[in-house]
Write an enzyme that holds these catalytic residues in place. Sequence first.
Site, mmCIF file in Angstrom:
data_model
loop_
_atom_site.group_PDB
_atom_site.id
_atom_site.type_symbol
_atom_site.label_atom_id
_atom_site.label_comp_id
_atom_site.label_asym_id
_atom_site.label_seq_id
_atom_site.Cartn_x
_atom_site.Cartn_y
_atom_site.Cartn_z
ATOM 1 C CG HIS A 26 30.313 83.890 37.580
ATOM 2 N ND1 HIS A 26 30.341 82.733 38.562
ATOM 3 C CD2 HIS A 26 31.572 84.743 38.169
ATOM 4 C CE1 HIS A 26 31.032 83.073 39.615
ATOM 5 N NE2 HIS A 26 31.752 84.341 39.155
ATOM 6 C CD GLN A 50 40.155 89.369 45.013
ATOM 7 O OE1 GLN A 50 40.492 89.530 43.670
ATOM 8 N NE2 GLN A 50 38.756 89.261 44.897
ATOM 9 N NE ARG A 176 34.416 83.773 50.320
ATOM 10 C CZ ARG A 176 34.757 84.691 49.737
ATOM 11 N NH1 ARG A 176 34.124 85.249 48.803
ATOM 12 N NH2 ARG A 176 36.175 84.778 49.632
HETATM 13 O O1 PAF Z 1 34.628 89.620 41.820
HETATM 14 C C1 PAF Z 1 35.654 88.848 41.461
HETATM 15 O O2 PAF Z 1 35.367 87.280 41.444
HETATM 16 C C2 PAF Z 1 36.829 89.316 41.776
HETATM 17 O O3 PAF Z 1 37.044 90.025 42.970
HETATM 18 C C3 PAF Z 1 37.704 89.885 40.648
HETATM 19 C C4 PAF Z 1 36.961 90.868 40.235
HETATM 20 C C5 PAF Z 1 37.576 88.780 39.688
HETATM 21 C C6 PAF Z 1 38.887 90.079 40.792
HETATM 22 O O4 PAF Z 1 39.540 89.238 41.354
#
Ligand code: PAF
Length: 248
Positions: A26, A50, A176
């Site tokens: 990130h 998701q 994870r």
């Molecule tokens: O990659 C991720 O962390 C997620 O799939 C995202 C793009 C933030 C969407 O919830």
Amino acid sequence: MRTALEPWRAESIGLVPTMGALHAGHLSLIAAARAECSTVVMSLFVNPAQFGSSGDLNGYPRDEANDLAVAAEAGVDFVFAPDASEMYPTRFQTWVEVAELGAVLEGAHRPGHFRGVATICLKLFNIVRPDVVYFGQKDAQQVAVLRQLIADLALELELRALPTVRDRDGLALSSRNVRLSPPERTLALTLPRALATRDPESARSLLVEAGLDVDYVEIAPFDPPVLAAAVRVGSTRLIDNVTLEEDS
Ligand code: PAF
């Protein structure tokens, strides 16, 4: 969020969508946004739509206080961290489906996953209205799905995909990974080693010989094409990929 960003719209706005549990992957996205855009927004939302099983959703690592501190330190100007009830209010009923790209590989093993990703990303894009959005190449199919969505729905923004960040032992960074026990982590290292063969059959043999549960190892015709795999190590599911263009 829109009101807060109003004074900054004359110059470029970069968005880094995240589900928190920030790691160096990130940070590489935030650093690129910081270098390329005047204003950097990070979203922090663990998107229930998701996740297939509530176990995976509930077990997803969360530490919002730490994420906010890390984001501030990395130079993020605004963090958008809505509640699930704000993003999916009662009677929410509109979903975005990237029909073909969203149904293969990860989509075949996690039905509804990319519908959740595409829907939340489009909503985040609409709320923040960024000029540039940043994603990691580790989720190569997510990048392909979102590029398709941006093209199909004529969104006025640029998607930048940044290279996968790996630990020194080669394991691709993932929120994870914290769930892996030390022996599981050793086993998980078979995944980058297998992908390094850049050959689906050799990679599958290495993974199976190591005793890993393989969901798929396939060449995916994304841009660029990748050798992508998903495996289970204990109760943790890991995905990774390598681009194949170096071979050509
Ligand atoms: O990659 C991720 O962390 C997620 O799939 C995202 C793009 C933030 C969407 O919830």
